[in-house]
Design a protein around this motif. Structure first.
Motif, PDB file in Angstrom:
ATOM      1  N   TRP A  27       7.669  -2.983   1.314  1.00 17.74           N
ATOM      2  CA  TRP A  27       8.489  -3.074   2.510  1.00 17.74           C
ATOM      3  C   TRP A  27       7.794  -3.959   3.520  1.00 17.74           C
ATOM      4  N   LEU A  28       8.595  -4.559   4.367  1.00 16.95           N
ATOM      5  CA  LEU A  28       8.088  -5.254   5.547  1.00 16.95           C
ATOM      6  C   LEU A  28       9.103  -5.032   6.664  1.00 16.95           C
ATOM      7  N   VAL A  29       8.574  -4.821   7.856  1.00 19.89           N
ATOM      8  CA  VAL A  29       9.417  -4.506   9.007  1.00 19.89           C
ATOM      9  C   VAL A  29       9.138  -5.542  10.084  1.00 19.89           C
ATOM     10  N   PHE A  30      10.211  -6.140  10.596  1.00 11.74           N
ATOM     11  CA  PHE A  30      10.066  -7.108  11.675  1.00 11.74           C
ATOM     12  C   PHE A  30       9.568  -6.389  12.930  1.00 11.74           C
ATOM     13  N   PRO A  31       8.829  -7.106  13.797  1.00 13.40           N
ATOM     14  CA  PRO A  31       8.152  -6.447  14.927  1.00 13.40           C
ATOM     15  C   PRO A  31       9.043  -5.563  15.800  1.00 13.40           C
ATOM     16  N   GLN A  32      10.263  -5.979  16.075  1.00 10.42           N
ATOM     17  CA  GLN A  32      11.123  -5.196  16.969  1.00 10.42           C
ATOM     18  C   GLN A  32      11.546  -3.858  16.360  1.00 10.42           C
ATOM     19  N   ALA A  33      11.348  -3.690  15.056  1.00 11.02           N
ATOM     20  CA  ALA A  33      11.796  -2.474  14.378  1.00 11.02           C
ATOM     21  C   ALA A  33      10.645  -1.573  13.932  1.00 11.02           C
ATOM     22  N   GLU A  34       9.430  -1.996  14.162  1.00 10.93           N
ATOM     23  CA  GLU A  34       8.281  -1.233  13.683  1.00 10.93           C
ATOM     24  C   GLU A  34       8.137   0.096  14.420  1.00 10.93           C
ATOM     25  N   GLY A  35       7.724   1.117  13.656  1.00 10.22           N
ATOM     26  CA  GLY A  35       7.441   2.420  14.239  1.00 10.22           C
ATOM     27  C   GLY A  35       8.662   3.276  14.506  1.00 10.22           C
ATOM     28  N   LEU A  36       9.827   2.888  13.978  1.00 11.36           N
ATOM     29  CA  LEU A  36      11.061   3.631  14.240  1.00 11.36           C
ATOM     30  C   LEU A  36      11.598   4.343  12.994  1.00 11.36           C
ATOM     31  N   GLY A  37      10.816   4.360  11.928  1.00 13.20           N
ATOM     32  CA  GLY A  37      11.212   5.080  10.716  1.00 13.20           C
ATOM     33  C   GLY A  37      12.118   4.313   9.770  1.00 13.20           C
ATOM     34  N   THR A  56      -6.797  -3.801  -3.357  1.00 13.54           N
ATOM     35  CA  THR A  56      -5.466  -3.201  -3.374  1.00 13.54           C
ATOM     36  C   THR A  56      -5.527  -1.873  -4.106  1.00 13.54           C
ATOM     37  N   GLU A  57      -4.932  -0.864  -3.501  1.00 11.16           N
ATOM     38  CA  GLU A  57      -4.848   0.458  -4.109  1.00 11.16           C
ATOM     39  C   GLU A  57      -3.442   0.677  -4.647  1.00 11.16           C
ATOM     40  N   VAL A  58      -3.343   1.551  -5.643  1.00  9.09           N
ATOM     41  CA  VAL A  58      -2.055   1.856  -6.255  1.00  9.09           C
ATOM     42  C   VAL A  58      -1.634   3.253  -5.833  1.00  9.09           C
ATOM     43  N   TYR A  59      -0.409   3.351  -5.326  1.00  9.73           N
ATOM     44  CA  TYR A  59       0.189   4.640  -4.975  1.00  9.73           C
ATOM     45  C   TYR A  59       1.401   4.837  -5.872  1.00  9.73           C
ATOM     46  N   VAL A  97       5.475   2.191  -8.388  1.00  5.95           N
ATOM     47  CA  VAL A  97       4.236   2.244  -7.618  1.00  5.95           C
ATOM     48  C   VAL A  97       4.366   1.377  -6.376  1.00  5.95           C
ATOM     49  N   SER A  98       3.416   1.528  -5.479  1.00  3.84           N
ATOM     50  CA  SER A  98       3.234   0.607  -4.357  1.00  3.84           C
ATOM     51  C   SER A  98       1.808   0.091  -4.432  1.00  3.84           C
ATOM     52  N   TYR A  99       1.650  -1.224  -4.355  1.00  3.15           N
ATOM     53  CA  TYR A  99       0.339  -1.861  -4.290  1.00  3.15           C
ATOM     54  C   TYR A  99       0.053  -2.123  -2.819  1.00  3.15           C
ATOM     55  N   ILE A 100      -0.980  -1.448  -2.295  1.00  2.33           N
ATOM     56  CA  ILE A 100      -1.229  -1.482  -0.854  1.00  2.33           C
ATOM     57  C   ILE A 100      -2.654  -1.947  -0.589  1.00  2.33           C
ATOM     58  N   HIS A 101      -2.776  -2.948   0.258  1.00  2.00           N
ATOM     59  CA  HIS A 101      -4.083  -3.469   0.658  1.00  2.00           C
ATOM     60  C   HIS A 101      -4.887  -2.331   1.289  1.00  2.00           C
ATOM     61  N   MET A 102      -6.162  -2.267   0.953  1.00  2.00           N
ATOM     62  CA  MET A 102      -7.019  -1.168   1.421  1.00  2.00           C
ATOM     63  C   MET A 102      -7.079  -1.057   2.944  1.00  2.00           C
ATOM     64  N   ASP A 103      -6.874  -2.162   3.645  1.00  2.00           N
ATOM     65  CA  ASP A 103      -6.922  -2.146   5.109  1.00  2.00           C
ATOM     66  C   ASP A 103      -5.591  -1.769   5.757  1.00  2.00           C
ATOM     67  N   ASN A 104      -4.565  -1.535   4.967  1.00  2.00           N
ATOM     68  CA  ASN A 104      -3.236  -1.278   5.517  1.00  2.00           C
ATOM     69  C   ASN A 104      -2.980   0.226   5.622  1.00  2.00           C
ATOM     70  N   ALA A 105      -3.558   0.814   6.643  1.00  2.00           N
ATOM     71  CA  ALA A 105      -3.470   2.266   6.829  1.00  2.00           C
ATOM     72  C   ALA A 105      -2.028   2.727   7.041  1.00  2.00           C
ATOM     73  N   ARG A 106      -1.229   1.937   7.737  1.00  2.00           N
ATOM     74  CA  ARG A 106       0.161   2.353   8.007  1.00  2.00           C
ATOM     75  C   ARG A 106       0.962   2.427   6.709  1.00  2.00           C
ATOM     76  N   SER A 107       0.780   1.466   5.812  1.00  2.00           N
ATOM     77  CA  SER A 107       1.520   1.511   4.540  1.00  2.00           C
ATOM     78  C   SER A 107       1.014   2.635   3.645  1.00  2.00           C
ATOM     79  N   ARG A 108      -0.287   2.912   3.668  1.00  2.00           N
ATOM     80  CA  ARG A 108      -0.799   4.051   2.893  1.00  2.00           C
ATOM     81  C   ARG A 108      -0.181   5.349   3.413  1.00  2.00           C
ATOM     82  N   THR A 109      -0.117   5.497   4.727  1.00  2.00           N
ATOM     83  CA  THR A 109       0.494   6.688   5.323  1.00  2.00           C
ATOM     84  C   THR A 109       1.958   6.794   4.927  1.00  2.00           C
ATOM     85  N   LEU A 110       2.674   5.679   4.955  1.00  2.00           N
ATOM     86  CA  LEU A 110       4.083   5.686   4.572  1.00  2.00           C
ATOM     87  C   LEU A 110       4.245   6.043   3.100  1.00  2.00           C
ATOM     88  N   ALA A 111       3.420   5.485   2.238  1.00  2.00           N
ATOM     89  CA  ALA A 111       3.501   5.812   0.805  1.00  2.00           C
ATOM     90  C   ALA A 111       3.309   7.314   0.592  1.00  2.00           C
TER      91      ALA A 111
END
Length: 171
Positions: free
Chosen positions: A94-104, A159-162, A127-141
């Motif tokens: 997933w990717l979220v444009f800036p105006q929509a971030e943090g709204l679920g 990259t970690e696998v979820y 699966v989701s392949y998530i960069h180790m520094d991407n805490a928000r995507s890990r939380t979402l996964a």
């Protein structure tokens, strides 16, 4: 292959990509926000990614859908399932444009596409392949119910696998 689906959630229309989505996509990919996807990307590289996201529907029966706000028609980002030679398994991202971030919106969109992949497309694994520094995507996964899979093959360093469902693909 079946055409790209159109999915509805409470707030979103998940629809096939259109050329009119390109400017917002290109802007996102040129920004630091694409860092966890190995960006920022020059326009020619972003265009190739945009086209690949679209073409995967014909090639693999999966691909990207744009997240559109049902209330106002604004494009909010993208959710997709990747497949092909660079992905050991079907991968939801997933990717979220800036105006929509943090709204679920990413949670809502990814939940709907994950369920479609399992229930309609009948994928054996996701699966989701998530960069180790991407805490928000890990939380979402994790919020989506995925679990960190230490045994799964990752397509890139750092990259970690979820795993959302299923077993790892045979090596």
């Amino acid at each position: 292959m079946p055409p790209a689906p159109t999915l509805h959630t409470k707030r979103l229309l998940l629809r096939p990509m259109r050329f009119s989505d390109w400017p917002a996509y290109a802007t996102f990919m040129a920004s630091e926000r694409s860092h966890h996807m190995s960006g920022p990307f020059a326009a020619d590289r972003a265009w190739g990614m945009f086209c690949a996201d679209h073409a995967q529907w014909d090639l693999f029966g999966v691909g990207a859908l744009m997240m559109e706000d049902r209330a106002n028609g604004h494009c909010l980002g993208q959710v997709g399932i990747n497949a092909g030679p660079f992905f050991p398994e079907h991968e939801i991202g997933w990717l979220v444009f800036p105006q929509a971030e943090g709204l679920g919106y990413a949670f809502e969109a990814a939940s709907a596409l994950r369920d479609w992949a399992r229930d309609v497309r009948r994928l054996p694994s996701l699966v989701s392949y998530i960069h180790m520094d991407n805490a928000r995507s890990r939380t979402l996964a994790r919020r989506l119910g995925a679990q960190h899979d230490l045994a799964a093959t990752s397509p890139a360093q750092n990259t970690e696998v979820y795993r959302h469902f299923g077993q790892p693909a045979p090596s």
